[in-house]
Design a protein around this motif. Structure first.
Motif, PDB file in Angstrom:
ATOM      1  N   LYS A   1      47.253  42.389  56.898  1.00  0.00           N
ATOM      2  CA  LYS A   1      47.640  43.783  56.673  1.00  0.00           C
ATOM      3  C   LYS A   1      48.527  43.889  55.439  1.00  0.00           C
ATOM      4  N   VAL A   2      48.302  44.958  54.677  1.00  0.00           N
ATOM      5  CA  VAL A   2      49.112  45.218  53.497  1.00  0.00           C
ATOM      6  C   VAL A   2      50.128  46.294  53.873  1.00  0.00           C
ATOM      7  N   ARG A   3      51.387  46.014  53.583  1.00  0.00           N
ATOM      8  CA  ARG A   3      52.468  46.934  53.942  1.00  0.00           C
ATOM      9  C   ARG A   3      53.297  47.249  52.708  1.00  0.00           C
ATOM     10  N   ARG A   4      53.852  48.455  52.681  1.00  0.00           N
ATOM     11  CA  ARG A   4      54.829  48.787  51.660  1.00  0.00           C
ATOM     12  C   ARG A   4      56.136  49.061  52.381  1.00  0.00           C
ATOM     13  N   THR A   5      57.216  48.596  51.774  1.00  0.00           N
ATOM     14  CA  THR A   5      58.534  48.766  52.365  1.00  0.00           C
ATOM     15  C   THR A   5      59.454  49.399  51.333  1.00  0.00           C
ATOM     16  N   VAL A   6      60.175  50.414  51.774  1.00  0.00           N
ATOM     17  CA  VAL A   6      61.197  51.053  50.954  1.00  0.00           C
ATOM     18  C   VAL A   6      62.488  50.950  51.743  1.00  0.00           C
ATOM     19  N   ARG A   7      63.552  50.486  51.076  1.00  0.00           N
ATOM     20  CA  ARG A   7      64.808  50.316  51.796  1.00  0.00           C
ATOM     21  C   ARG A   7      65.974  50.883  51.005  1.00  0.00           C
ATOM     22  N   VAL A   8      67.060  51.136  51.709  1.00  0.00           N
ATOM     23  CA  VAL A   8      68.311  51.554  51.087  1.00  0.00           C
ATOM     24  C   VAL A   8      69.210  50.321  51.115  1.00  0.00           C
TER      25      VAL A   8
ATOM     26  N   GLY B   1      71.964  47.551  51.315  1.00  0.00           N
ATOM     27  CA  GLY B   1      73.300  47.477  51.884  1.00  0.00           C
ATOM     28  C   GLY B   1      73.512  48.292  53.145  1.00  0.00           C
ATOM     29  N   THR B   2      72.483  49.035  53.598  1.00  0.00           N
ATOM     30  CA  THR B   2      72.670  49.886  54.769  1.00  0.00           C
ATOM     31  C   THR B   2      71.889  49.400  55.988  1.00  0.00           C
ATOM     32  N   GLY B   3      70.865  48.592  55.771  1.00  0.00           N
ATOM     33  CA  GLY B   3      69.996  48.184  56.870  1.00  0.00           C
ATOM     34  C   GLY B   3      68.932  49.223  57.181  1.00  0.00           C
ATOM     35  N   ILE B   4      68.876  50.286  56.399  1.00  0.00           N
ATOM     36  CA  ILE B   4      67.882  51.344  56.596  1.00  0.00           C
ATOM     37  C   ILE B   4      66.658  51.033  55.747  1.00  0.00           C
ATOM     38  N   TYR B   5      65.492  51.036  56.385  1.00  0.00           N
ATOM     39  CA  TYR B   5      64.263  50.775  55.654  1.00  0.00           C
ATOM     40  C   TYR B   5      63.099  51.468  56.343  1.00  0.00           C
ATOM     41  N   ASP B   6      62.007  51.658  55.587  1.00  0.00           N
ATOM     42  CA  ASP B   6      60.788  52.249  56.125  1.00  0.00           C
ATOM     43  C   ASP B   6      59.633  51.356  55.707  1.00  0.00           C
ATOM     44  N   THR B   7      58.832  50.949  56.676  1.00  0.00           N
ATOM     45  CA  THR B   7      57.665  50.121  56.411  1.00  0.00           C
ATOM     46  C   THR B   7      56.432  50.852  56.893  1.00  0.00           C
ATOM     47  N   LYS B   8      55.374  50.835  56.074  1.00  0.00           N
ATOM     48  CA  LYS B   8      54.129  51.501  56.438  1.00  0.00           C
ATOM     49  C   LYS B   8      52.956  50.594  56.094  1.00  0.00           C
ATOM     50  N   VAL B   9      51.993  50.470  57.010  1.00  0.00           N
ATOM     51  CA  VAL B   9      50.777  49.715  56.750  1.00  0.00           C
ATOM     52  C   VAL B   9      49.894  50.569  55.856  1.00  0.00           C
ATOM     53  N   ILE B  10      49.538  50.044  54.683  1.00  0.00           N
ATOM     54  CA  ILE B  10      48.710  50.803  53.739  1.00  0.00           C
ATOM     55  C   ILE B  10      47.327  50.193  53.572  1.00  0.00           C
ATOM     56  N   GLY B  11      47.089  49.055  54.207  1.00  0.00           N
ATOM     57  CA  GLY B  11      45.776  48.416  54.144  1.00  0.00           C
ATOM     58  C   GLY B  11      45.578  47.552  55.375  1.00  0.00           C
ATOM     59  N   GLY B  12      44.352  47.534  55.892  1.00  0.00           N
ATOM     60  CA  GLY B  12      44.093  46.800  57.115  1.00  0.00           C
ATOM     61  C   GLY B  12      43.553  45.414  56.862  1.00  0.00           C
ATOM     62  N   SER B  13      43.498  44.664  57.934  1.00  0.00           N
ATOM     63  CA  SER B  13      42.935  43.322  57.854  1.00  0.00           C
ATOM     64  C   SER B  13      41.442  43.384  58.122  1.00  0.00           C
ATOM     65  N   ILE B  14      40.758  42.336  57.737  1.00  0.00           N
ATOM     66  CA  ILE B  14      39.329  42.246  57.980  1.00  0.00           C
ATOM     67  C   ILE B  14      39.137  41.833  59.433  1.00  0.00           C
ATOM     68  N   ASN B  15      38.289  42.570  60.143  1.00  0.00           N
ATOM     69  CA  ASN B  15      38.042  42.274  61.545  1.00  0.00           C
ATOM     70  C   ASN B  15      37.159  41.034  61.627  1.00  0.00           C
ATOM     71  N   LYS B  16      37.636  39.980  62.293  1.00  0.00           N
ATOM     72  CA  LYS B  16      36.915  38.717  62.335  1.00  0.00           C
ATOM     73  C   LYS B  16      36.078  38.561  63.598  1.00  0.00           C
ATOM     74  N   GLN B  17      36.039  39.598  64.441  1.00  0.00           N
ATOM     75  CA  GLN B  17      35.258  39.495  65.664  1.00  0.00           C
ATOM     76  C   GLN B  17      33.789  39.730  65.369  1.00  0.00           C
ATOM     77  N   LYS B  18      32.930  38.965  66.049  1.00  0.00           N
ATOM     78  CA  LYS B  18      31.498  39.147  65.896  1.00  0.00           C
ATOM     79  C   LYS B  18      31.006  40.134  66.942  1.00  0.00           C
ATOM     80  N   VAL B  19      30.111  40.994  66.524  1.00  0.00           N
ATOM     81  CA  VAL B  19      29.509  41.951  67.441  1.00  0.00           C
ATOM     82  C   VAL B  19      28.114  41.434  67.769  1.00  0.00           C
ATOM     83  N   THR B  20      27.854  41.196  69.047  1.00  0.00           N
ATOM     84  CA  THR B  20      26.568  40.628  69.425  1.00  0.00           C
ATOM     85  C   THR B  20      25.527  41.712  69.668  1.00  0.00           C
ATOM     86  N   ASP B  21      25.938  42.866  70.160  1.00  0.00           N
ATOM     87  CA  ASP B  21      25.001  43.930  70.457  1.00  0.00           C
ATOM     88  C   ASP B  21      25.162  45.056  69.449  1.00  0.00           C
ATOM     89  N   PRO B  22      24.171  45.267  68.555  1.00  0.00           N
ATOM     90  CA  PRO B  22      24.336  46.300  67.535  1.00  0.00           C
ATOM     91  C   PRO B  22      24.438  47.699  68.110  1.00  0.00           C
TER      92      PRO B  22
END
Length: 168
Positions: A40-47, A49-70
């Protein structure tokens, strides 16, 4: 349960190793973009010296599960496409976030990385794709007659969702 994590910082770039895999992040000051071992790709913005931060997932991971039944497989949701202008501006902003601290610290690799991001951002802003051809035009939003994308000098009817076979 035994936990393991080790990270090493090279200027604005941080490499991390854990039991789950490798991760990398790039950033300086209050901004950071990272790709974790989960993909997963995340972006983090923080302040600082305060411990305040915001993290957001901006990109997903590739699903590695196989689908047997289309029949059970769900179609992937459409990917959001960003304009070359947006991508170019983001690339230039990332170049500045990496480059300015690297120049101040005299970190040569950071300066080189920033230069690549800067050049890529400028190329995106001027609308050239990797092949050197102009970026493909956006599709019309409303039905009507438009210049034929397949043959110059003709008009083709856009139904609102696809090009029809009708030309004039």
């Amino acid at each position: 349960m035994v936990q393991f994590r080790k990270s090493k910082k090279f200027g604005p770039v941080r490499l991390s190793a854990s039991k789950r895999g490798l991760g990398v992040s790039v950033g300086a000051g209050p901004f950071r973009v990272s790709r974790g071992a989960d993909g997963k790709v995340r972006r983090t913005v923080r302040v600082p010296g305060t411990g305040i931060y915001d993290t957001k997932v901006i990109g997903g991971s590739i699903n590695k599960q196989k689908v047997t039944d289309p029949k059970v497989a769900k179609p992937a949701p459409p990917r959001k496409e960003y304009s070359s202008t947006t991508n170019g501006l983001c690339s230039i902003a990332l170049a500045l976030m990496i480059g300015i601290p690297s120049i101040n610290a005299g970190f040569v690799i950071g300066i080189v990385v920033a230069a690549f991001f800067l050049l890529g951002g400028v190329a995106l802003l001027f609308g050239k794709s990797d092949s050197g051809q102009p970026s493909k035009p956006r599709l019309p939003t409303s039905p009507g007659w438009y210049p034929d994308p397949y043959r110059a000098g003709r008009d083709r009817y856009w139904t609102g969702s696809e090009w029809s076979s009708r030309t004039r």
